[in-house]
Structures are given as C-alpha cells and as structure tokens.
Write a protein that holds these residues in place. Structure first.
Motif, PDB file in Angstrom:
ATOM      1  N   THR A 118      51.595  13.913  55.282  1.00  0.00           N
ATOM      2  CA  THR A 118      51.960  13.778  53.865  1.00  0.00           C
ATOM      3  C   THR A 118      50.773  13.469  52.964  1.00  0.00           C
ATOM      4  O   THR A 118      50.919  13.460  51.737  1.00  0.00           O
ATOM      5  CB  THR A 118      53.016  12.679  53.694  1.00  0.00           C
ATOM      6  N   SER A 119      49.591  13.256  53.545  1.00  0.00           N
ATOM      7  CA  SER A 119      48.422  12.941  52.719  1.00  0.00           C
ATOM      8  C   SER A 119      47.629  14.184  52.321  1.00  0.00           C
ATOM      9  O   SER A 119      46.740  14.100  51.483  1.00  0.00           O
ATOM     10  CB  SER A 119      47.499  11.968  53.464  1.00  0.00           C
ATOM     11  N   PHE A 120      47.953  15.330  52.910  1.00  0.00           N
ATOM     12  CA  PHE A 120      47.158  16.537  52.650  1.00  0.00           C
ATOM     13  C   PHE A 120      47.737  17.292  51.452  1.00  0.00           C
ATOM     14  O   PHE A 120      48.389  18.327  51.590  1.00  0.00           O
ATOM     15  CB  PHE A 120      47.109  17.412  53.899  1.00  0.00           C
ATOM     16  N   THR A 121      47.459  16.781  50.269  1.00  0.00           N
ATOM     17  CA  THR A 121      48.023  17.346  49.051  1.00  0.00           C
ATOM     18  C   THR A 121      47.111  18.384  48.388  1.00  0.00           C
ATOM     19  O   THR A 121      47.544  19.078  47.468  1.00  0.00           O
ATOM     20  CB  THR A 121      48.313  16.228  48.040  1.00  0.00           C
ATOM     21  N   ASP A 122      45.870  18.472  48.848  1.00  0.00           N
ATOM     22  CA  ASP A 122      44.916  19.404  48.242  1.00  0.00           C
ATOM     23  C   ASP A 122      44.836  20.666  49.102  1.00  0.00           C
ATOM     24  O   ASP A 122      44.295  20.632  50.212  1.00  0.00           O
ATOM     25  CB  ASP A 122      43.548  18.745  48.139  1.00  0.00           C
ATOM     26  N   PRO A 123      45.354  21.790  48.625  1.00  0.00           N
ATOM     27  CA  PRO A 123      45.326  23.014  49.441  1.00  0.00           C
ATOM     28  C   PRO A 123      43.917  23.491  49.748  1.00  0.00           C
ATOM     29  O   PRO A 123      43.697  24.156  50.764  1.00  0.00           O
ATOM     30  CB  PRO A 123      46.091  24.033  48.596  1.00  0.00           C
ATOM     31  N   ARG A 124      42.947  23.133  48.921  1.00  0.00           N
ATOM     32  CA  ARG A 124      41.576  23.560  49.189  1.00  0.00           C
ATOM     33  C   ARG A 124      41.043  22.887  50.455  1.00  0.00           C
ATOM     34  O   ARG A 124      40.318  23.512  51.234  1.00  0.00           O
ATOM     35  CB  ARG A 124      40.678  23.233  47.993  1.00  0.00           C
ATOM     36  N   GLU A 125      41.412  21.640  50.659  1.00  0.00           N
ATOM     37  CA  GLU A 125      41.002  20.936  51.873  1.00  0.00           C
ATOM     38  C   GLU A 125      41.632  21.582  53.108  1.00  0.00           C
ATOM     39  O   GLU A 125      40.967  21.789  54.132  1.00  0.00           O
ATOM     40  CB  GLU A 125      41.418  19.469  51.786  1.00  0.00           C
ATOM     41  N   VAL A 126      42.916  21.918  53.000  1.00  0.00           N
ATOM     42  CA  VAL A 126      43.615  22.554  54.113  1.00  0.00           C
ATOM     43  C   VAL A 126      43.030  23.935  54.384  1.00  0.00           C
ATOM     44  O   VAL A 126      42.785  24.312  55.540  1.00  0.00           O
ATOM     45  CB  VAL A 126      45.126  22.636  53.811  1.00  0.00           C
ATOM     46  N   ASP A 127      42.798  24.695  53.318  1.00  0.00           N
ATOM     47  CA  ASP A 127      42.230  26.041  53.477  1.00  0.00           C
ATOM     48  C   ASP A 127      40.861  25.995  54.145  1.00  0.00           C
ATOM     49  O   ASP A 127      40.527  26.863  54.960  1.00  0.00           O
ATOM     50  CB  ASP A 127      42.105  26.731  52.112  1.00  0.00           C
ATOM     51  N   SER A 128      40.054  24.992  53.807  1.00  0.00           N
ATOM     52  CA  SER A 128      38.728  24.862  54.397  1.00  0.00           C
ATOM     53  C   SER A 128      38.826  24.663  55.909  1.00  0.00           C
ATOM     54  O   SER A 128      38.046  25.259  56.672  1.00  0.00           O
ATOM     55  CB  SER A 128      37.989  23.686  53.761  1.00  0.00           C
ATOM     56  N   TYR A 129      39.793  23.863  56.333  1.00  0.00           N
ATOM     57  CA  TYR A 129      39.971  23.644  57.771  1.00  0.00           C
ATOM     58  C   TYR A 129      40.398  24.940  58.462  1.00  0.00           C
ATOM     59  O   TYR A 129      39.844  25.324  59.494  1.00  0.00           O
ATOM     60  CB  TYR A 129      41.010  22.551  58.022  1.00  0.00           C
ATOM     61  N   PHE A 130      41.369  25.631  57.886  1.00  0.00           N
ATOM     62  CA  PHE A 130      41.894  26.823  58.540  1.00  0.00           C
ATOM     63  C   PHE A 130      40.930  28.000  58.481  1.00  0.00           C
ATOM     64  O   PHE A 130      41.026  28.924  59.292  1.00  0.00           O
ATOM     65  CB  PHE A 130      43.258  27.203  57.960  1.00  0.00           C
ATOM     66  N   SER A 131      39.989  27.978  57.552  1.00  0.00           N
ATOM     67  CA  SER A 131      39.022  29.072  57.493  1.00  0.00           C
ATOM     68  C   SER A 131      38.182  29.124  58.763  1.00  0.00           C
ATOM     69  O   SER A 131      37.856  30.203  59.260  1.00  0.00           O
ATOM     70  CB  SER A 131      38.121  28.939  56.262  1.00  0.00           C
ATOM     71  N   LEU A 132      37.837  27.963  59.316  1.00  0.00           N
ATOM     72  CA  LEU A 132      37.098  27.939  60.572  1.00  0.00           C
ATOM     73  C   LEU A 132      38.021  28.086  61.768  1.00  0.00           C
ATOM     74  O   LEU A 132      37.746  28.859  62.688  1.00  0.00           O
ATOM     75  CB  LEU A 132      36.309  26.629  60.705  1.00  0.00           C
ATOM     76  N   ASN A 133      39.131  27.380  61.757  1.00  0.00           N
ATOM     77  CA  ASN A 133      39.937  27.236  62.958  1.00  0.00           C
ATOM     78  C   ASN A 133      40.982  28.330  63.167  1.00  0.00           C
ATOM     79  O   ASN A 133      41.519  28.458  64.268  1.00  0.00           O
ATOM     80  CB  ASN A 133      40.601  25.862  62.951  1.00  0.00           C
ATOM     81  N   VAL A 134      41.267  29.106  62.125  1.00  0.00           N
ATOM     82  CA  VAL A 134      42.233  30.195  62.266  1.00  0.00           C
ATOM     83  C   VAL A 134      41.644  31.514  61.748  1.00  0.00           C
ATOM     84  O   VAL A 134      41.504  32.482  62.505  1.00  0.00           O
ATOM     85  CB  VAL A 134      43.548  29.883  61.521  1.00  0.00           C
ATOM     86  N   SER A 135      41.290  31.537  60.480  1.00  0.00           N
ATOM     87  CA  SER A 135      40.860  32.794  59.859  1.00  0.00           C
ATOM     88  C   SER A 135      39.651  33.398  60.539  1.00  0.00           C
ATOM     89  O   SER A 135      39.584  34.620  60.760  1.00  0.00           O
ATOM     90  CB  SER A 135      40.550  32.559  58.371  1.00  0.00           C
ATOM     91  N   SER A 136      38.672  32.560  60.884  1.00  0.00           N
ATOM     92  CA  SER A 136      37.449  33.102  61.480  1.00  0.00           C
ATOM     93  C   SER A 136      37.714  33.753  62.831  1.00  0.00           C
ATOM     94  O   SER A 136      37.116  34.778  63.162  1.00  0.00           O
ATOM     95  CB  SER A 136      36.391  31.998  61.624  1.00  0.00           C
ATOM     96  N   ALA A 137      38.620  33.155  63.614  1.00  0.00           N
ATOM     97  CA  ALA A 137      38.924  33.722  64.935  1.00  0.00           C
ATOM     98  C   ALA A 137      39.550  35.107  64.806  1.00  0.00           C
ATOM     99  O   ALA A 137      39.221  36.028  65.572  1.00  0.00           O
ATOM    100  CB  ALA A 137      39.856  32.787  65.707  1.00  0.00           C
ATOM    101  N   LEU A 138      40.448  35.268  63.830  1.00  0.00           N
ATOM    102  CA  LEU A 138      41.072  36.572  63.621  1.00  0.00           C
ATOM    103  C   LEU A 138      40.063  37.582  63.097  1.00  0.00           C
ATOM    104  O   LEU A 138      39.962  38.708  63.604  1.00  0.00           O
ATOM    105  CB  LEU A 138      42.247  36.440  62.647  1.00  0.00           C
ATOM    106  N   SER A 139      39.296  37.199  62.091  1.00  0.00           N
ATOM    107  CA  SER A 139      38.360  38.138  61.480  1.00  0.00           C
ATOM    108  C   SER A 139      37.248  38.543  62.433  1.00  0.00           C
ATOM    109  O   SER A 139      36.856  39.714  62.488  1.00  0.00           O
ATOM    110  CB  SER A 139      37.767  37.523  60.206  1.00  0.00           C
ATOM    111  N   LEU A 140      36.727  37.591  63.205  1.00  0.00           N
ATOM    112  CA  LEU A 140      35.678  37.917  64.154  1.00  0.00           C
ATOM    113  C   LEU A 140      36.208  38.815  65.265  1.00  0.00           C
ATOM    114  O   LEU A 140      35.563  39.795  65.651  1.00  0.00           O
ATOM    115  CB  LEU A 140      35.077  36.644  64.749  1.00  0.00           C
ATOM    116  N   THR A 141      37.388  38.498  65.772  1.00  0.00           N
ATOM    117  CA  THR A 141      37.984  39.325  66.824  1.00  0.00           C
ATOM    118  C   THR A 141      38.216  40.745  66.324  1.00  0.00           C
ATOM    119  O   THR A 141      37.888  41.724  67.006  1.00  0.00           O
ATOM    120  CB  THR A 141      39.307  38.708  67.302  1.00  0.00           C
ATOM    121  N   ALA A 142      38.769  40.860  65.124  1.00  0.00           N
ATOM    122  CA  ALA A 142      39.025  42.180  64.553  1.00  0.00           C
ATOM    123  C   ALA A 142      37.727  42.960  64.361  1.00  0.00           C
ATOM    124  O   ALA A 142      37.640  44.159  64.668  1.00  0.00           O
ATOM    125  CB  ALA A 142      39.764  42.041  63.221  1.00  0.00           C
ATOM    126  N   GLY A 143      36.700  42.273  63.865  1.00  0.00           N
ATOM    127  CA  GLY A 143      35.432  42.940  63.628  1.00  0.00           C
ATOM    128  C   GLY A 143      34.789  43.444  64.908  1.00  0.00           C
ATOM    129  O   GLY A 143      34.267  44.563  64.964  1.00  0.00           O
TER     130      GLY A 143
END
Length: 267
Positions: A118-143
C-alpha cells in the motif's frame, strides 16, 4: 530409448545477464568450462570493473580454451540503449558459426522490501523496478531471437532465472513477487508461441548472496525476516555453486518440458 546426456553445450553463443556477481558470476564460470572451441561467452552487467575481473579470471582458469571468445557488455538493461548494445554485440557472432544459442536472463533486483504494497503510490517508482525485472527480459529475449532465427542445425534455449516468489506471495515483497510471477508467465507464453525453442524457468533456491543479506536485513514483514535470518544462522543457505550445478545438469540433460518452472528442490 533415452537419448545420451550431452557432456558440453556445443559450439555456442551464450549470453548471461547480471554476470558480474553472485549466481550470474558462478554460472559464467561453470558454463565457460562446457563450451566447445569457437564458442562465444557474452557477459552483460552494469559494472565494468567486475566484468573485467571475471573475464580475467576466466581467461586464466584454463590453458586449453583456444578459440573461445569472452566478450563483455557494460549495459543498463533498464534502458533501450542497453538492450540494443547487447543485441549488437551478440550479432558480431554470425549465426552460421554456432550450433547453440543460449540466453540466460539472470539480471534482477530485489526492490524495496522495507515497505508494504500500500506504500507504492508512485507509478514511476513501480515502472522503474519493472523496467529491469520484467520489460528488459522480454525485450532482450525478443531482440536476440530475432537476431538468431530458427534454422536447421541451430538449437535455441532461453533460461529465466526465477524464484519461489513467482508462485507464492511473500509479504512486503510485492515488487519482487510480481516481477517474478510476470516473468514466469512471460516465458510460458513464449514456449507456447515458439515450439522449436527450449524455454526453462529455474528457481535457484535460497542463495548465500548480497541479495540475501539485503533481504534478511531490510524485509518489513517480521515473520519473513525471522525466517530469512534463520536460514542464514542455521547454515541452510545454498552456495551459488550448488545451485548452478543443478541448472547446468538440466541444460545438459535437456529433458524438461519447455516452459516448465523447476525449483532447485524439485531435483
């Protein structure tokens, strides 16, 4: 009749992210010894100094590894440029020169486990975490799969370094659990879409690493923090070498169902 277990990974292009320390570093050392001559080991991390140390250690560990190239890519995989630089470095190995493409998506972070969901109210903070831990894995694999399409004589394998947290909720670990669960489903979908691709999610178990120190020191939930501290105090943490050995065994035997999630303790 059961196929014979391979003794090596063949003439391969092997890409390991998060290779500079912990599980990734140990994995690089063990994989290096299993590559045939004319293979390429591509090590990706943010720390230039630690990558150079690893490359020096590998280069001095054997005397008969002629023809095996070690390349380092200093990249922040949260950024598009980091993904592109890694794919560009991989493309320097012509597809016709290899018989095995092996991508090990190991790069990850724990996130802030000192807070509740309930403390993660800033979507930019959440997006920053997922950019490394989720998005990068998909984009690198696809590439990389796009750079090395399926062809006769080429075996392609993608490994997702996962966690029990992909399957079970850990209180105060909302970012980590969500990221690992998303990656688990991501690679299950990939296995369905690409039947010629070998896909494995491997949970390495509780490792004696810097991440575990962070976890037992900063986890907000008192019961989970107590459990993590007990694992350390009672000597129940796994060494990276123990866990890497089981992952390597899985890769050499190549008998898992593509898309499977396999834990260290399943073996």
């Amino acid at each position: 009749m059961t196929a014979p277990v391979s003794r090596d990974l063949g003439r391969a292009l092997c890409i390991i992210t998060g290779a500079s320390k912990g599980f990734g570093r140990t994995l690089a050392i063990q994989v290096y010894s299993l590559l045939k001559p004319n293979s390429v080991l591509l090590l990706v991390a943010r720390s230039r100094d630690k990558l150079n140390e690893l490359r020096a250690d590998l280069a001095s560990s054997e005397t008969d590894r002629a023809g095996l190239a070690i390349r380092c890519v200093v990249a922040d995989l949260r950024e598009k440029e980091g993904i592109e630089e890694t794919v560009r470095a991989a493309r320097e190995t012509p597809s016709a020169d290899i018989e095995h493409l092996l991508l090990i998506n190991n790069a990850a972070s724990l996130g802030d486990v000192s807070r509740l969901a309930t403390s993660f109210t800033d979507p930019r903070e959440v997006d920053s975490y997922f950019s490394l831990n989720v998005s990068s894995a998909l984009s690198l694999t696809a590439g990389l799969l796009g750079a090395f399409p399926q062809r006769p004589g080429l075996r392609r394998c993608v490994v997702n370094v996962s966690s029990l947290c992909a399957l079970q909720p850990f209180p105060s670990w909302v970012l980590y659990c969500t990221g690992k669960a998303a990656r688990n489903m991501m690679f299950q979908v990939l296995a369905k879409e690409e039947p010629d691709l070998r896909v494995l999610s491997y949970a390495p178990g509780p490792l004696d690493t810097e991440m575990q120190v962070q976890a037992r020191s900063t986890t907000r939930d008192p019961e989970l923090r107590k459990t993590l501290s007990a694992l350390h105090a009672e000597g129940k943490l796994l060494t990276c070498g123990e866990s890497v050995a089981k992952l390597v065994k899985l890769l050499l035997e190549d008998g898992y169902q593509s898309g499977a999630h396999i834990d260290f303790y399943d073996l």
